[in-house]
Design an enzyme around this catalytic site. Structure first.
Site, PDB file in Angstrom:
ATOM      1  N   LYS A  52     -13.254 -11.565   5.385  1.00  0.00           N
ATOM      2  CA  LYS A  52     -13.158 -10.146   5.781  1.00  0.00           C
ATOM      3  C   LYS A  52     -14.518  -9.465   5.677  1.00  0.00           C
ATOM      4  CE  LYS A  52      -8.323  -9.924   4.385  1.00  0.00           C
ATOM      5  NZ  LYS A  52      -7.381  -9.683   3.285  1.00  0.00           N
ATOM      6  N   GLN A  96      -6.622  -6.757  -2.283  1.00  0.00           N
ATOM      7  CA  GLN A  96      -6.225  -8.128  -1.982  1.00  0.00           C
ATOM      8  C   GLN A  96      -5.077  -8.565  -2.889  1.00  0.00           C
ATOM      9  OE1 GLN A  96      -7.564 -10.139   0.560  1.00  0.00           O
ATOM     10  NE2 GLN A  96      -5.836 -11.440   0.031  1.00  0.00           N
ATOM     11  N   ASP A 119      -4.115  -2.007   5.648  1.00  0.00           N
ATOM     12  CA  ASP A 119      -3.146  -3.107   5.617  1.00  0.00           C
ATOM     13  C   ASP A 119      -1.791  -2.668   6.160  1.00  0.00           C
ATOM     14  OD1 ASP A 119      -4.024  -5.626   4.900  1.00  0.00           O
ATOM     15  OD2 ASP A 119      -3.969  -5.240   2.755  1.00  0.00           O
TER      16      ASP A 119
END
Length: 282
Positions: A52, A96, A119
């Site tokens: 990422k 994460q 997200d």
């Protein structure tokens, strides 16, 4: 059978995004900023975060990775998120997963500003998706919808079966297909006659987390098959939830693993961070 090449489409989207980002910076002095919070030493998470970070930098973004030890407390993480929410220079926040056992994931996800929740996991964003007015959406199903569009596959009127009911893929995937006028069934490991049900689908999305779970008997002749799985076999090779060799002669379209859905997830994450940056001007 035609491959749905997610790697090629992701590269195209990321190149276009880099151009838009350069233009935004030149015209308005605005540089999208993505902050990824990593707690602990989970090896898979380390790899995902590195990917990422590289992708964000390549797109011209400011990329910050905040790394913390397993011992980080829930209170400390919530305090950090509150600071990031208030930081006007931060446009996207991603924590994460998974998190260490002392930290409640649901509490953490709810603590992120929905506008910065790139997200798409905040309950506010989940609700907006299901009421037909999405703000931020989960990147993996968004990437799948982009793949379908790229290859001219219109879900309208089609029968779609999604195998998997996670909040990250299965449920939002079903809603996005529904919004595209497909008739959708959500199935899972406890669904009776699962192979029979799947074999009736025009579009089959498999996100069950079991290597080569889906074989030829699950697939209708001429179906579109989307494999979201990322598993390792006994030899350590990366394989999907779909047995590619068993299915390739029946499917009209099929995603490979790797190189199918995975690259699209990061591309759509970057796209949502860009949109968050643009939206922050208002």
């Amino acid at each position: 059978m035609q491959l749905l090449d997610g790697k090629a489409l992701a590269l195209k989207k990321r190149a276009a995004l880099a151009e838009k980002t350069a233009q935004l910076l030149a015209e308005e002095g605005l540089k999208p900023c993505l902050v990824v919070v990593l707690v602990g030493e989970n090896p898979a998470s380390q790899v995902y975060v590195r990917n990422k970070e590289k992708a964000a930098i390549a797109a011209g973004f400011e990329s910050r990775v905040l790394r913390y030890p397993d011992s980080l407390t829930e209170e400390e993480l919530l305090e950090l998120l509150a600071e990031l929410n208030q930081d006007t220079g931060v446009h996207g926040i991603l924590v994460q997963l998974p998190l260490p056992s002392q930290i409640r994931e649901d509490l953490v996800l709810e603590a992120i500003d929905p506008a910065k929740d790139v997200d798409g996991f905040h309950p506010f964003n989940v609700g907006r998706l299901w009421t037909g007015d999405p703000l931020r959406v989960p990147s993996t199903p968004a990437g799948i919808m982009a793949l379908l569009a790229e290859y001219g596959i219109n879900p309208a009127g089609k029968k779609a079966v999604v195998i998997g009911r996670s909040n990250i893929v299965g449920k939002p995937m079903a809603e996005m297909l529904l919004a595209a006028d497909a008739t959708v069934t959500i199935a899972h490991s406890k669904t009776e006659n699962l192979a029979q049900l799947a074999s009736e689908a025009d579009i089959l999305v498999v996100a069950i987390g079991r290597g080569h779970f889906v074989g030829s008997d699950f697939v209708k002749e001429g179906a579109v098959v989307i494999d979201v799985g990322m598993n390792r076999n006994a030899e350590g090779k990366l394989i999907g939830d779909v047995d590619f060799e068993a299915v390739k002669d029946k499917a009209a379209f099929l995603t490979p693993v790797p190189g199918g859905v995975g690259p699209m997830t990061i591309a759509m994450l970057l796209e949502q961070t860009f949109q968050a940056a643009v939206g922050s001007r208002n």
